[in-house]
Design a protein around this motif. Sequence first.
Motif, PDB file in Angstrom:
ATOM      1  N   ALA A 100      13.008  -3.314  -2.517  1.00  0.00           N
ATOM      2  CA  ALA A 100      12.984  -3.593  -1.076  1.00  0.00           C
ATOM      3  C   ALA A 100      11.614  -4.104  -0.632  1.00  0.00           C
ATOM      4  O   ALA A 100      11.524  -4.959   0.262  1.00  0.00           O
ATOM      5  N   VAL A 101      10.552  -3.591  -1.249  1.00  0.00           N
ATOM      6  CA  VAL A 101       9.190  -4.039  -0.913  1.00  0.00           C
ATOM      7  C   VAL A 101       9.049  -5.536  -1.165  1.00  0.00           C
ATOM      8  O   VAL A 101       8.506  -6.282  -0.333  1.00  0.00           O
ATOM      9  N   PHE A 102       9.560  -5.999  -2.301  1.00  0.00           N
ATOM     10  CA  PHE A 102       9.482  -7.428  -2.634  1.00  0.00           C
ATOM     11  C   PHE A 102      10.356  -8.257  -1.701  1.00  0.00           C
ATOM     12  O   PHE A 102       9.977  -9.375  -1.314  1.00  0.00           O
ATOM     13  N   ILE A 103      11.523  -7.719  -1.349  1.00  0.00           N
ATOM     14  CA  ILE A 103      12.428  -8.449  -0.453  1.00  0.00           C
ATOM     15  C   ILE A 103      11.814  -8.591   0.938  1.00  0.00           C
ATOM     16  O   ILE A 103      11.801  -9.680   1.516  1.00  0.00           O
ATOM     17  N   ILE A 104      11.275  -7.481   1.456  1.00  0.00           N
ATOM     18  CA  ILE A 104      10.688  -7.482   2.793  1.00  0.00           C
ATOM     19  C   ILE A 104       9.458  -8.392   2.862  1.00  0.00           C
ATOM     20  O   ILE A 104       9.185  -9.028   3.880  1.00  0.00           O
ATOM     21  N   SER A 105       8.722  -8.463   1.750  1.00  0.00           N
ATOM     22  CA  SER A 105       7.523  -9.302   1.730  1.00  0.00           C
ATOM     23  C   SER A 105       7.848 -10.779   1.488  1.00  0.00           C
ATOM     24  O   SER A 105       6.954 -11.594   1.278  1.00  0.00           O
ATOM     25  N   ASP A 106       9.143 -11.117   1.500  1.00  0.00           N
ATOM     26  CA  ASP A 106       9.598 -12.506   1.355  1.00  0.00           C
ATOM     27  C   ASP A 106       9.170 -13.150   0.036  1.00  0.00           C
ATOM     28  O   ASP A 106       8.796 -14.330  -0.003  1.00  0.00           O
ATOM     29  N   SER A 107       9.192 -12.366  -1.037  1.00  0.00           N
ATOM     30  CA  SER A 107       8.916 -12.925  -2.361  1.00  0.00           C
ATOM     31  C   SER A 107      10.063 -13.869  -2.750  1.00  0.00           C
ATOM     32  O   SER A 107      11.181 -13.754  -2.243  1.00  0.00           O
TER      33      SER A 107
END
Length: 200
Positions: A24-31
């Motif tokens: 979720a961290v990567f998704i939220i950070s728009d990776s």
Amino acid sequence: MFNLIRRDLILQKRQILIFIPFIAVFIISDSHPALIFLVASIFIPFNTYTYDEKAETNILLNSLPYTRKEIIASRYIGAIVYMGLSIGITSIALFVFDKPFTITDMAIGSGLFLSFVALTFPLFYIFRGKISMVIMIIFILSAIIGPPIVLYLAEHLTTITDFIVSLSIPALYTGVAAVILILYAASWSVTTIIYQRKAF
């Protein structure tokens, strides 16, 4: 052999609980979706090796009724199984967060993961100790400096770039897939030879 794959999932049930927040961290950070699929695929296999380094699991595994070929086969087949599970869960997470992704993103993430596995799995049996930390540092550095290097090479190696651009999409995908599969099979063979000669 498939019991060995299931063992990895059972041993990592606590780590799996942090899998979704981690992704979720990567998704939220728009990776980029391809990077998210890559990172998600790496999570379980490399956690397994980190655990095995700490617990000296290879001594236990060699006391069980499995051949050394089967132990290594479970690692390589397990990596593919975990990749499939990770891609499925990540796809659902991206959908829930309303983040667009394509089959191409999945293919790129999978290809990068299989290549990374092929290059690093033998290292776990060549070197002892904290190799997993070294590999993860290399992975992070590669993610940071890899794209600029690729862009630089694309600009200066125009002959190779023009050849790649001239290929049709199916031919390009088929060629890349063939190279990755050959690399994966070669890595599997090399790791099996190393492990068979290893003393535990």
